[in-house]
Enzyme design. Structure first.
Site, mmCIF file in Angstrom:
data_model
loop_
_atom_site.group_PDB
_atom_site.id
_atom_site.type_symbol
_atom_site.label_atom_id
_atom_site.label_comp_id
_atom_site.label_asym_id
_atom_site.label_seq_id
_atom_site.Cartn_x
_atom_site.Cartn_y
_atom_site.Cartn_z
ATOM 1 N N ILE A 141 59.387 21.300 45.793
ATOM 2 C CA ILE A 141 59.557 20.986 44.375
ATOM 3 C C ILE A 141 60.878 21.534 43.868
ATOM 4 C CG2 ILE A 141 58.581 21.247 42.063
ATOM 5 C CD1 ILE A 141 55.924 21.916 43.319
ATOM 6 N N GLY A 175 65.467 27.586 44.722
ATOM 7 C CA GLY A 175 66.238 28.535 43.912
ATOM 8 C C GLY A 175 67.082 29.419 44.810
ATOM 9 N N ALA A 176 67.730 30.415 44.194
ATOM 10 C CA ALA A 176 68.576 31.318 44.976
ATOM 11 C C ALA A 176 67.720 32.233 45.839
ATOM 12 C CB ALA A 176 69.458 32.140 44.053
ATOM 13 N N GLU A 177 66.490 32.486 45.402
ATOM 14 C CA GLU A 177 65.676 33.481 46.072
ATOM 15 C C GLU A 177 64.466 32.869 46.777
ATOM 16 O OE1 GLU A 177 63.685 37.777 44.885
ATOM 17 O OE2 GLU A 177 64.016 36.279 43.342
ATOM 18 N N ALA A 178 63.897 31.848 46.169
ATOM 19 C CA ALA A 178 62.642 31.315 46.680
ATOM 20 C C ALA A 178 62.622 29.795 46.657
ATOM 21 C CB ALA A 178 61.474 31.845 45.843
ATOM 22 N N ASP A 194 63.468 36.882 32.423
ATOM 23 C CA ASP A 194 64.220 35.633 32.617
ATOM 24 C C ASP A 194 63.586 34.532 31.781
ATOM 25 O OD1 ASP A 194 66.152 33.944 33.562
ATOM 26 O OD2 ASP A 194 65.167 33.528 35.462
#
Lengths: 222, 329
Positions: free
Chosen positions: A14, A17-20, A131
């Site tokens: 879906i 992101g930068a992390e997950a 955030d």
């Protein structure tokens, strides 16, 4: 991003992101989303696992705790500590960022007030989202709001933390929805003040103004 | 027609000369290396004033330029150490008045960014600027360089130098690899240390203290050095990666003194590759403080009508890059 190693169908991804990475899945027949914190090739594997482990556990804890506090957010179904992922409830709806421009004025006031009051509720308990943007709120088909991404949430009962939260939300309104930002923020503050009382709301608003005056956030000094 | 730039914000007194078509003709410098410990501001300033004349002369000779051909003097008015800044500013003010040519103020951080952009021929990079005094992730938006993340306390280079001193190593010497990184290369394992990322900002002081405690407890210096760098660099990589994902920039530039670190270069290159961005590093002669970057940035500013009256040319030890208007972009 190269994601082959995750072993998931590309069509089920879906969001990256930068992390997950968020993957659509089923959990014992329930519609679910798996948030997988992906390993980073640049850091030492021992450090990499430590960071991903801490954050996965922290986020799961926060989701669980905030549901108890009455903040609408996905139910945690499972925390997978070998894969370092959280399987959570799939929320039907659209990201507020996308839904906002299409909202009728009456829904707009209700939605923004709801976000403001839940944000106030979170702050009353001493937590900050960390955030809070229109990309981290889902609007369901019945026009209810659900909060997402608790990875940066922390217990920080300070005016500064509250101010930063509200400031971040205001900034996301400005950058994505500049024509409606004043109206949206007005409703947000009304909801916020209903929960926290006019005095605390005023204090937070003053802090937001102060944060905005600090050089790095200012576009033009006024 | 040339621009002469003077750098004296910290340990380096540097003079650069750039021709008006933008070519770097000279980059001369003298670096103050303390007998022991870190930079002593007054001693560094004394060093700068004693070498100023000879370095300027050397630069003019190297560029084969006579002073009468210099069109403008640019000087780094900050950020930096007060006494050091004052020395460079005094020299620049005198030259400006004596030769009756414009004085151009330059922000030292912006100069690090602009020289990196020039030598690597970059359009619009996300910039990681790391040195003894600064640790920042920057990018250009609406007329100014914006800070997307920065250190909340000490700079990355400062942390490394302090730890090297703690290990009895000398710092500020002309070496290819920092003593802490050289030791880290011989490590056998990672020891857990505090990893402090607050939103997009970083904190290194607690990490430094924790690493010093490990030394006291008798852990091998090699392992502690490795763990210290691994943790600090990973923190920087994380905020860089988030900034890259958010801004979707197609170039990543590493600049400043710590850009010389092979380990940091390797890690940031991986970050850039993950997001399909081109990775570029400033070459060593322009990584550490130098006069050429001040001359080059002064040249850009001068071409766009930026100058300052001598009476108003105050130094600013805490001058932030996001306060500077950038008319050339």
């Amino acid at each position: 991003m190269k994601l082959k190693f995750l072993g998931v169908e590309e069509s089920n991804i879906i969001y990256v992101g930068a992390e997950a990475v968020l993957v659509r899945t089923k959990w014992f027949g329930l519609e679910a989303v798996e948030k997988i914190r992906v390993p980073k090739p640049y850091r030492d594997p021992a450090l990499d696992v430590q960071i991903r482990q801490q954050r996965t556990i922290h986020e799961a804890k926060m989701l669980f705790q905030q549901r108890k506090n009455g903040i609408p957010c996905p139910v945690v179904y499972e925390v997978n500590l070998s894969k370092l992922s959280i399987v959570m409830e799939y929320i039907e709806g659209e990201l507020l960022k996308k839904a906002l421009p299409k909202l009728a004025p009456s829904s707009l006031s209700r939605v923004m007030e709801a976000i403001g009051s839940y944000c106030g509720q979170l702050h009353e308990k001493g937590f900050v989202h960390g955030d809070l943007t229109t990309s981290n709120v889902i609007l369901t088909p019945s026009k209810d709001v659900v909060f997402l991404d608790f990875g940066l949430m922390e217990y920080s009962p300070s005016l500064e933390g509250f101010g930063v939260d509200v400031h971040l939300f205001l900034r996301s309104l400005e950058s994505m929805h500049s024509s409606k930002k004043d109206l949206c923020f007005k409703y947000f503050l009304e909801g916020y003040a209903k929960v926290r009382g006019p005095q605390k709301a005023e204090e937070v608003l003053r802090r937001v103004e102060e944060i905005r005056r600090r050089g790095r956030y200012v576009r033009k000094r006024t | 027609m040339f621009v002469l730039g003077i750098e004296s914000t910290a340990h380096t007194f540097g003079v650069g000369i750039v021709s008006l078509d933008g070519e770097i003709l000279a980059n001369e410098k003298s670096v103050y290396v303390p007998e022991k410990g870190g930079i002593h501001p007054r001693e560094a300033a004394q060093h700068h004033s004693s070498v100023a004349a000879s370095i300027i002369k050397k630069a003019l000779e190297k560029a084969e330029v006579d002073f009468s051909e210099i069109s403008a003097i640019s000087v780094a008015l900050g950020p930096g150490l007060g006494p050091c800044l004052r020395t460079g500013a005094t020299v620049a003010r005198f030259l400006s008045l004596y030769y009756d040519i414009p004085l151009v103020p330059v922000n030292h951080c912006i100069a690090h960014v602009e020289i990196g952009r020039k030598v690597n021929d970059l359009e619009d990079p996300l910039v990681v600027y790391v040195s003894g005094g600064s640790t920042m992730v920057l990018t250009f938006v609406d007329g100014k360089y914006r800070v997307l993340g920065e250190t909340l306390d000490i700079a990355l280079g400062n942390m490394q130098d302090t730890f090297a001193l703690r290990l009895g190593r000398k710092v500020g010497l002309k070496v290819d690899v920092h003593p802490v990184e050289a030791l880290a290369a011989k490590a056998t394992r990672y020891i857990s240390l505090p990893y402090v990322v607050k939103g997009q900002d970083l904190s290194f002081s607690g990490l430094l203290t924790a690493a010093e405690k490990l030394l006291e407890k008798g852990y091998p210096a090699e392992d502690v050095c490795y763990s210290l760098l691994e943790t600090a660099f990973s923190m920087l990589c994380e905020v860089t990666e988030r900034a890259l994902a958010h801004t979707k920039k197609e170039e990543l530039l590493l600049t400043g003194g710590v850009a010389r670190s092979p380990k940091l270069q390797k890690m940031l290159k991986l970050v850039a590759e993950t997001h399909g961005a081109k990775f570029a590093v400033v070459p060593p002669e322009y990584a550490t403080d130098n006069g050429a970057m001040i001359a080059w940035t002064g040249f850009l500013a001068y071409k766009h009508g930026v100058s300052i009256r001598v009476e108003e040319s105050f130094i600013n030890p805490k001058w932030r890059p996001d306060e500077v208007e950038i008319p050339w972009r």
